[in-house]
Structures are given as structure tokens and as C-alpha cells.
Motif scaffolding. Structure first.
Motif, PDB file in Angstrom:
ATOM      1  N   GLY A 200     -42.923 -10.129  65.464  1.00  0.00           N
ATOM      2  CA  GLY A 200     -43.458  -8.988  65.955  1.00  0.00           C
ATOM      3  C   GLY A 200     -42.603  -8.397  66.810  1.00  0.00           C
ATOM      4  N   THR A 201     -42.218  -6.859  66.689  1.00  0.00           N
ATOM      5  CA  THR A 201     -41.348  -5.810  67.278  1.00  0.00           C
ATOM      6  C   THR A 201     -42.035  -4.610  67.737  1.00  0.00           C
ATOM      7  OG1 THR A 201     -40.604  -4.496  65.857  1.00  0.00           O
ATOM      8  CG2 THR A 201     -39.812  -6.646  65.457  1.00  0.00           C
ATOM      9  N   THR A 202     -41.252  -4.010  68.610  1.00  0.00           N
ATOM     10  CA  THR A 202     -42.046  -2.734  69.093  1.00  0.00           C
ATOM     11  C   THR A 202     -41.579  -1.633  68.337  1.00  0.00           C
ATOM     12  OG1 THR A 202     -39.938  -2.734  70.853  1.00  0.00           O
ATOM     13  CG2 THR A 202     -42.159  -3.524  71.653  1.00  0.00           C
ATOM     14  N   GLY A 203     -40.579  -1.940  67.481  1.00  0.00           N
ATOM     15  CA  GLY A 203     -40.082  -0.728  66.607  1.00  0.00           C
ATOM     16  C   GLY A 203     -38.527  -0.647  66.636  1.00  0.00           C
ATOM     17  N   PRO A 204     -38.031  -0.210  65.496  1.00  0.00           N
ATOM     18  CA  PRO A 204     -36.703   0.142  65.602  1.00  0.00           C
ATOM     19  C   PRO A 204     -35.917   0.770  66.676  1.00  0.00           C
ATOM     20  CG  PRO A 204     -37.496   0.788  63.424  1.00  0.00           C
ATOM     21  CD  PRO A 204     -38.699   0.650  64.553  1.00  0.00           C
TER      22      PRO A 204
END
Lengths: 503, 333, 160
Positions: free
Chosen positions: B153-157
Motif C-alpha cells: 500500500g502507498t500514498t501515491g507517487p
């Protein structure tokens, strides 16, 4: 468990803790009242002061301050139509409308009492949910959050008004709001959307300048056009006595108040939904509670239920948003993120420990919210009458100050002149909308829910493919969306059939 | 003899007047630290901590206040410090360490040059780690490489939660499924508990509480180390190509100067010396270290010379590496 | 009546333009980035065009389509309302101009005093007192206490 619960209360009532809590309440009172003093910012500024305090004192101070902000923020919304906080804007629609009819006292009484009930329900929800909190939060994944956003967006149909044309405009407003939410860097590919090369817009449009523009500016224009005081030319008899009428209203409509509190709490519990959503959904629900179409058109023009709903929800969500913060270390809102910092400063790791080892601290936080709000509402009720009299001052004296506070309230979002540009752009737009009969609430709803919908949609699809649509909770929420969407239609058909019966 | 005495005493007076000149610069004045983020965030907390203890080490004991100028991942603040702030020694600031990458890949709107800023130094470095949920069957980096479509999971580039695994996927043969869009890195932790995603990368400081709680276990780190994770394999060593290794290194290097503090380019040299010394001393101050410890803030001083070396290293990359980097790294939050 | 109709048309047109621009901008974006703007933009464009059409040809009954929102006062006659509206808009934009010219901290007392005296025709003493209050608030709370950064006014920049 019960004795720990009671112990939590006694710990808060110890004189040192009580004293710092009073200081916090005093601060929070003014922070909520004055636009430009943000609740989140002030929390951050107060962090250095808690180094020397014990955990219970620290949170009595911080929570005492924070839980009161939504209560007094309603006061500015009602009296002057300025949203002091992003969370108290919905109260303006009917609250300020009542002030313009000379019913400021009643609106204030209703706002305060519903805030108290909301805070109590939110706080006790925190206490009661402790056994079920973990499974509850863990069940709601991205697909469910997406559906919750869709349910929220479906409330547009209730917030639009009567008739097909009103619905058309409501949907237009909602779609515009959704589009405005997409300004900024997109989290999928990192592309800047709709930023026109402006650095200021990289993070998207901030809630407060948009709200202040949409709501405060048109009110200012209207006040200038009327040339009178806020309360208008009506005899000021209702002004003072009104406070207790407002308080009584809360109990007359207790069902609505409690339901909206529960809605607020629930939305607060869901991390990622943000602080601005609860009040609008509560407002939408309040509109739905109108018995017929005639009553529904009274909303936005001074129906006390339009004050009770958001007033309760914006307080109850505070108790709700504490839950994921405490139970998982995941902040339920931006102010909770600051509070998390406070946990670390005190050497406490929020998580399962809070519901176990530090249970007394958790319960003391519940009691802080309860006691702080009781004190604030009690004290405010004492001089609410004088506050209500402010609506008798002539407009030409008030307008420069309302403008000053609107401008500074918007500016302190980012300390950037861009905030003022957004303020004026949305002010102008909000005025046009009112002039042309476009409802503003759907726009705000689209605006606060847009990103949540998009982000959770992509998380769901990337993670689960299309399988997420079949999840049981998702199906329930789809059904709920349909009900909410067609509620006005269902209601009027049902009324037609009952009318037919009586004839 | 008399001439010598006169010269000696004149020199003495001259030498003695230098610190007093500095004192007169700061006496009764207020120093402003510009922070590129809103109050409450990491950069803000570091700035406030330093603001509290800095006056002890500056002659004249000026007051030190914080001004928040959020926006565009602190590019607005950086632009302000470079172009608008007065270079009189009374203003300096802190902003996102990744702005050096922004400058390198020529992000639109960047109007500063990190090499031309006058550096006070960096207050901390930050290790970036990749962690997985404790109950996942992969115990080592090699294990993880064998996993198919491992969900992260990531918060975005633009954030380390996204870029670190993205580079691992591209250059080290990890089969990651990146799921961006979480509103904060804490929300990713919740998703991990929910089993919606299985791993998260990011700043060691922010993940540590969850590691201590036993929710996640670290697998890899970037070249910046921290106590407790020294033994972890470094991402660069797992790269399958030289180009990949260099790209990872360029991405990792700024984390050594994670909390940069800089002053406007034209600030006078003698004033800068006072500020630099004060900065270094404040970061050794016992009280500051105790508060930092309590607030779980790592303090790890990098001098201005070393910081500039880091900046130079990043900015000196050849165009093909820059292009490669720009393909996978965006600048953002 | 005619004026109102054309204003409705303009708003519908504005919404259509916003939708059109969104759709145009999305042409250059990767699929995921463009999806939501398009899903929102197409219906928005369509409905905005319908609203535009309705506002020219449709008959809007008096009081039909009440929005859940307040309505501007009708107690004042239209000509006077128009004049006052334009006046207050000028003041609001003027406030922004003052902020850009003099910086926020100075603009506030200048604006308060100017509005009270010119638009409000308030007595001198009251104006002074209220201006002082506003200035104390501005300087005391927002400048000295909260240290909010305010860009220097353009005019002061020239003077330096």
C-alpha cells in the motif's frame, strides 16, 4: 470495566487535571469562536506545553480544548454566517437563516444543546465500543469506504429541493463539487490535474477558503443589500427568550438529534472520511426527516432541524475519530494526527494497549469530552442572550469585521494569497448559485467526498479486481445508496397513497 | 615597542569586536524559521524543537519564531527562502529533503538551487525501510523476491511509501503490486491490519511504533541506516543492473539530509558562521536531546559541508540517469 | 425577469465550460488519471447544456424548484438592490487590493476605517475605536502571537 470507567471520571476531577482542563476549555472556546484560529493549528501549537504534564493532564488539556471547538464554532456560524472551522459550515444554512429572522437566540440554544448531546453520544460511543472497535474498523475496507462515499453523494437528491429542475441543479452542483475535489496531484500517476501551473494548487483546494467563500460572502452581500442588522426589521422579542425554546427544540426532536449524533460518530470512526463530511450527511438526513415537500422547502430558510442535525454530528464525530486514533494509532482526522504526536510525547504507543493497560487514560479522555462540553454549554447558555443581541447591530458596522474575519479565516489555511483568490472565486460563484437557485450543499458534499471516492475506488479495483462488488457489506451499502437516492420519491409516493386513503 | 603594543591592542579590539558585531546583528531581534509544512507535521516539530534551544547558542539571545508556509510539498517555502526572504541572517528555513530530486528532474515551478543555499546542516537522517505484516511467510529479501504480486500500500507517487518499492520492482526484480491512494501512511498501516495490503515502505521513524508493536517486520532498507536495522540488506545491493543501482542510490542519498536547514544565498559569511555553530551546538544540547528522545525524534547532525556534498552528488547525475529516475519518481507528497 | 433568465443561462454556460475544459484536459492524461474527470465531466456537460436550454425556452414557474438554500432578500427594490450589490462587491475586491498593496496587517485597519466612514457613514469616534480594535486584533493575535507570515505590500516594496 465499570470501575475503571468510574475511575476515569475521578481522575479528571482531580484538581490539577481539572485546572488544566479549564485552561484548555478557555482556549478552545475562543479558537472555535474566532475564524482564523484553526483548531488543528492551535493543537499543534499547544504540544510543547504538555511536556511537563502527566498523560491524564496532557489529554485533559488538549481534548478539553479540542472537543469544545466544534461547539463554539457553531456560534459564529449562526450569528454571522462565517464558518469558523471547516466542520461548522452546515450550521450556517439554517442557523444563520434563523438569525436573519430574528431567531438567533433559538438557533444558538438549539446549536449548543445539540452539540452537547452529540458530544455525549460521541464520548459514550467511544467508551461502549471498546470491545467491538477493532473488528468494526477492520471490517470496513476500501470497497466499503468507497460505497460510504457513494451513499454520501446520494444525499444530493435530498439536499436539492423540490421539483425536477431543482434536482437537475442539485446534481449539477454535486458534479461540480466532485470535479473541484480532483484539483491537485493525482495519487495514481502523480499527474497535476487542473492546477494551471500554480504551485498553490498542487495540494488541491483547501476546504476552509471554499466554505468561507461559498457561505460567508453571499451572506455579506445580502446583508449589505438589506441595509439593516442581521436580525432585520423584525421586533427583537424572540431574541432573548428564544434560547430556551432552542434548547427545548433539541428534546422535541430528540430522535433526529440522536440519529445525527450516531451518524456523526460512525463517520468519525471511519478513518479517511475526514472531518467535513459528517455535518453534511447529518444535514441531509435532517432534510429527509421533513414530513412533506412543503416542509422540505423550508430547509435552508430557518428550520431548527437544520441546526440540530449538523450541530450534533460535528461534535459526535470527535468522539468517533478518537476511536481509530486510540485503538490503531491511525488518526481519524487531521487534528487527531496532532493528538497522536501528543501520545508519543507522553511515551505512549496508541494501539491495543490503550484498551488494556492504559484503559483508565482512555476513559479519562471520554470523561474529559463529556465534562468539557457540559461546562462550555452551561457557561455559554448564561450569556447567549447577549451574544444574540449582536444580531441587532447595524450591518454597516458589522460588515467590515465579518469581512476581516472571513479573509483571515481563509488566509490561515495556507498562509498564502491564493487562499484569498479561492475565497473570492467561490464567493462569487456561491452568490451566482443563490441568485440562480442552485443549491450549495450538494456542491460541498461532492467536494468533500470526491477524493475519498476516487482513491478508494482505485484501491478496491487494483487490489480486488472486480470481486469487491460482491462483498456482503458492499451490497448492503449499494442498497442503502438506492434508498437514499430515491428517498424523496419514495416519501412523496407513500404520502400520496396515504392521502388517497384518508379521502 | 610602543607601536607593537598599539598594533597588538588594536588587533585585540578588532578580534573582540567580531563577536560583538554578530551580537549586534541578533540583539533584540527575532529569528524566523520558515517551515514548508503546516503545524504539527514532522518538519514543523523539528523546527520548533530547535527554535526552543537555539537562542542559548546565539550571542544576543534573539527570540526564535516559526512561520508556516505550506504548499506544493514545501516548494513554495523553498522558493520563498531563495528569492524573497531577506538575507540578513534573521531568516532561515526547513523543507522537504526530496526537493533536491525535484530540482534534479526539473519539476515545473522550482525556482531555487539547493547548491546555492547557505546550509546550516541537517538535523536528522532517515532510513527508509520496507516492512511486511508479521504473519506473512516471507522472512528475508530473497524470500520476498519469490513472491508473486505481493501487495504494497502507498500514498501515491512522490512519497517514499511509493517510490522505494517502485524502484525495487523496476530494478531488483520484486513482483510488487502497488496500491496507491491511501490518504496517509498511517492509513496504510490500518490496511495492513485489515489484510487489505501486506506491506508498506517508508520512513523508519514513522514505522517504528508499528514494528515495536509487532504488526510489521522489516525486510530491507535503503543505504541510510539507523540503530536496530543495520543488518538489513540494502536495496542497492539487490539491484540487477548498474543503472538500477545508481538510480536507487540517487533516490536514497537525500534521506541522509532528511531535515535540512538552509539560509538565503546572500546571507553574510560571519552571520552564517554564528548560525552554523549555534545549530551544531543546539543539536548537542542535553535538554534538546532529552526532549527529542521523549518525542521519538532522531537527532543526527550533518554539517553544512557534508550536506552540500550530498546535494552536489545528486545534482551531478548524468542526463540518462536523470531521465531514468524521472520515469519512476514523481515529486509530491 | 429577463435579467434573471440570462444569469441562469450564464451559470449553466459556466458549468458547461468547466466540464468542457475538464474533458479536454483529460485527453492528455493516462487512463487512471482521466477516468474520474471523464465520468464526472460527461454528465456535467450534458446536464449543463440541458440547464442552459431550459433557461432560455423553459418556463420557470414562480417559486418552482426551490433550492434547499437561502434566497436573496426581496424586501428591497431591484434597482437599489443592484446598486448595493455592486457597491459591496467593489468593497470586497477593494479589500483584496488593499491587502496586495499594503500587506494584510496594514490593510485591515485601513479597510475598516474606510468602510465605516465611507460606506457606513459612521461617526468619527466610533470609527476610530473600531479601527483600533481591528488593528489590535490583527497585530496582536495574528501577527505577534501566531506569527502568520504576511507578504509585504507591493507599495512598501516599491518604497524600499
Amino acid at each position: 470495566m465499570l470501575d475503571t470507567f468510574i475511575q476515569g471520571l475521578f481522575v479528571v476531577l482531580e484538581w490539577q487535571t481539572f485546572l488544566v482542563m479549564l485552561v484548555g476549555i478557555f482556549l478552545g472556546f475562543w479558537v472555535g469562536l474566532l475564524p482564523g484560529l484553526g483548531g488543528t493549528t492551535t493543537l499543534a501549537l499547544m504540544l510543547p506545553f504538555i511536556y511537563k504534564m502527566t498523560p491524564v493532564e496532557a489529554f485533559a488539556f488538549l481534548l478539553g480544548m479540542h472537543s469544545v471547538v466544534s461547539t463554539t464554532g457553531d456560534i459564529t456560524s449562526v450569528l454571522f454566517g462565517i464558518p469558523g472551522e471547516g466542520t461548522t459550515a452546515a450550521t450556517i444554512l439554517d442557523g444563520h437563516a434563523m438569525a436573519k429572522k430574528g431567531e438567533a437566540g433559538r438557533a444558538l440554544g438549539a446549536a449548543l444543546m445539540s452539540s452537547l448531546i452529540g458530544a455525549l453520544i460521541g464520548a459514550f460511543a467511544l467508551a461502549l465500543s471498546i470491545p467491538i472497535v477493532r473488528p468494526l474498523v477492520l471490517t470496513f475496507g476500501a470497497p466499503e469506504l468507497f460505497m460510504l462515499a457513494v451513499v454520501g453523494i446520494a444525499f444530493i437528491s435530498s439536499l436539492s429541493g423540490e421539483g425536477g429542475r431543482a434536482l437537475l441543479r442539485g446534481v449539477l452542483a454535486g458534479l461540480l463539487g466532485l470535479l473541484f475535489a480532483l484539483v491537485g496531484q493525482d495519487p495514481q500517476a502523480g499527474v497535476q490535474r487542473f492546477t494551471f501551473g500554480q504551485l498553490y494548487l498542487w495540494g488541491g483546494l483547501d476546504l476552509v477558503p471554499v466554505l468561507v467563500g461559498l457561505f460567508a460572502i453571499p451572506e455579506i452581500v445580502d446583508l449589505a443589500v438589506r441595509g439593516t442588522s442581521i436580525a432585520g426589521e423584525l421586533p427583537p422579542e424572540n431574541l432573548g427568550k428564544g434560547v430556551w425554546v432552542g434548547v427545548k427544540d433539541t428534546f422535541v426532536h430528540l430522535g433526529l438529534t440522536v440519529r445525527c449524533s450516531l451518524v456523526g460518530t460512525f463517520i468519525g470512526i471511519m478513518p479517511g472520511l475526514g472531518g467535513g463530511v459528517a455535518q453534511w450527511i447529518a444535514y441531509g438526513h435532517a432534510v429527509q426527516s421533513a414530513r412533506d415537500s412543503e416542509e422540505r422547502t423550508g430547509f435552508g430558510k430557518g428550520d431548527v432541524r437544520g441546526v440540530l442535525g449538523p450541530g450534533a454530528a460535528n461534535n459526535s464525530k470527535e468522539g468517533g475519530s478518537l476511536i481509530p486514533t486510540i485503538a490503531f494509532g491511525v488518526p481519524g482526522s487531521s487534528s487527531m494526527a496532532i493528538l497522536l504526536g501528543a501520545f508519543f510525547l507522553q511515551g505512549i504507543s496508541p494501539g491495543p494497549d490503550m484498551l488494556d493497560k492504559h484503559l483508565v487514560l482512555t476513559f479519562s479522555m471520554v470523561w474529559t469530552m463529556v465534562v468539557a462540553n457540559i461546562i462550555t454549554v452551561a457557561v455559554s447558555l448564561l450569556f447567549l442572550n447577549y451574544l444574540a443581541k449582536l444580531t441587532l447591530i447595524r450591518g454597516s458596522v458589522l460588515i467590515p469585521f465579518i469581512l476581516f474575519f472571513s479573509f483571515i479565516g481563509a488566509y490561515t489555511s495556507n498562509n498564502h494569497l491564493g487562499d484569498l483568490a479561492v475565497l473570492l472565486a467561490f464567493g462569487f460563484f456561491g452568490y451566482l448559485m443563490i441568485r440562480c437557485g442552485w443549491p450549495r450543499a450538494p456542491l460541498v458534499l461532492g467536494f468533500v467526498l470526491g477524493r475519498i471516492a476516487e482513491n478508494n475506488f482505485y484501491i478496491s479495483t487494483i487490489r480486488y479486481g472486480s470481486a469487491w462488488v460482491g462483498r456482503p457489506l458492499v451490497l448492503v451499502l449499494i442498497a442503502l445508496t438506492v434508498i437514499v437516492l430515491f428517498f424523496p420519491l419514495i416519501r412523496s409516493k407513500w404520502q400520496e397513497s396515504t392521502k388517497g386513503e384518508t379521502q | 615597542m610602543k607601536k607593537l603594543t598599539i598594533i597588538f591592542f588594536s588587533l585585540l579590539v578588532l578580534v573582540a569586536s567580531v563577536p560583538s558585531h554578530a551580537a549586534s546583528v541578533f540583539e533584540g531581534k527575532t529569528i524566523t524559521i520558515v517551515v514548508g509544512y503546516k503545524p504539527g507535521g514532522g518538519y514543523d516539530r523539528y523546527a520548533r524543537l530547535i527554535a526552543k534551544h537555539l537562542p542559548k547558542y546565539i550571542p544576543g539571545s534573539p527570540a526564535v519564531i516559526i512561520q508556516n508556509m505550506p504548499g506544493a510539498s514545501s516548494v513554495i517555502a523553498a522558493n520563498h527562502l531563495f528569492n524573497v526572504a531577506k538575507p540578513d541572517g534573521l531568516t532561515f528555513g526547513t523543507f522537504n529533503n526530496a526537493t533536491v530530486i525535484a530540482q534534479l528532474i526539473k519539476v515545473e515551478g522550482v525556482k531555487f538551487d539547493l547548491a546555492k543555499f547557505l546550509w546550516l546542516g541537517s538535523a536528522a537522517s532517515d532510513a527508509v525501510v520496507l516492512t511486511v505484516r508479521s504473519d506473512v511467510p516471507y522472512k528475508s529479501a530473497e524470500d520476498l523476491r519469490k513472491a508473486k504480486q505481493f501487495v504494497i500500500g502507498t500514498t501515491g507517487p512522490g512519497s517514499s511509501t511509493h517510490d522505494f518499492p517502485a524502484l525495487l520492482k523496476e530494478y531488483a526484480g520484486f513482483d510488487f503490486k502497488l496500491v496507491p491512494g491511501y490518504s496517509s501512511s498511517a492509513d496504510v498501516m490500518l490496511a495492513i491490519e485489515r489484510k487489505e495490503v501486506d506491506g508498506r515502505a517508508g520512513s523508519y521513524d514513522s514505522i517504528k511504533p508499528f514494528m515495536d508493536r509487532g504488526l510489521v517486520r522489516p525486510i530491507l532498507r535503503n543505504r541510510t541506516s539507523a540503530p536496530g536495522i543495520e543488518k538489513l540488506p540494502v536495496d542497492e545491493n539487490l539491484a540487477t543492473s548498474q543503472k538500477g543501482k545508481i538510480v536507487m542510490a540517487v533516490n536514497a542519498v537525500p534521506t541522509q539530509i532528511y531535515r535540512p536547514f538552509v539560509a538565503p544565498p546572500a546571507t553574510p559569511k560571519d552571520v552564517m558562521k554564528v548560525l552554523r555553530d549555534a545549530f551544531a551546538n543546539a543539536l548537542k544540547d542535553k535538554e534538546l536531546l532529552a526532549e527529542a528522545e521523549k518525542g521519538k525524534m532522531t537527532i543526527d547532525y550533518t554539517s553544512s559541508e557534508d550536506a552540500l556534498k550530498v546535494v552536489a552528488e545528486v545534482l551531478a547525475q548524468p542526463p540518462d540517469i536523470v531521465q531514468e529516475l524521472a520515469k519512476h519518481i514523481k515529486f509530491g507528497d | 425577469m429577463k435579467a434573471l433568465v440570462s444569469l441562469r443561462f450564464i451559470l449553466g454556460f459556466a458549468a458547461a465550460c468547466i466540464a468542457g475544459y475538464a474533458l479536454y484536459a483529460s485527453l492528455h492524461w493516462p487512463f487512471k488519471t482521466a477516468l474520474f474527470p471523464r465520468v464526472i465531466g460527461f454528465p456535467l456537460l450534458l446536464l449543463a447544456l440541458i440547464e442552459m436550454a431550459l433557461s432560455i425556452w423553459g418556463v420557470e414557474k414562480e417559486r418552482e424548484g426551490h433550492a434547499v438554500d437561502f434566497e436573496l432578500t426581496t424586501a428591497v427594490e431591484p434597482a437599489l438592490a443592484q446598486k448595493r450589490t455592486l457597491l459591496i462587491c467593489t468593497w470586497i475586491i477593494g479589500f483584496l487590493a488593499l491587502i496586495i498593496a499594503f500587506g494584510f496587517p496594514l490593510a485591515v485597519p485601513i479597510f475598516v476605517f474606510a468602510y465605516l466612514r465611507i460606506a457606513g457613514r459612521e461617526p468619527l469616534t466610533l470609527s476610530f475605536v473600531l479601527t483600533l480594535v481591528s488593528w489590535i486584533f490583527m497585530e496582536g493575535v495574528f501577527d505577534r502571537f501566531l506569527h502568520i507570515p504576511f507578504p509585504e505590500g507591493w507599495i512598501l516594496g516599491l518604497w524600499r
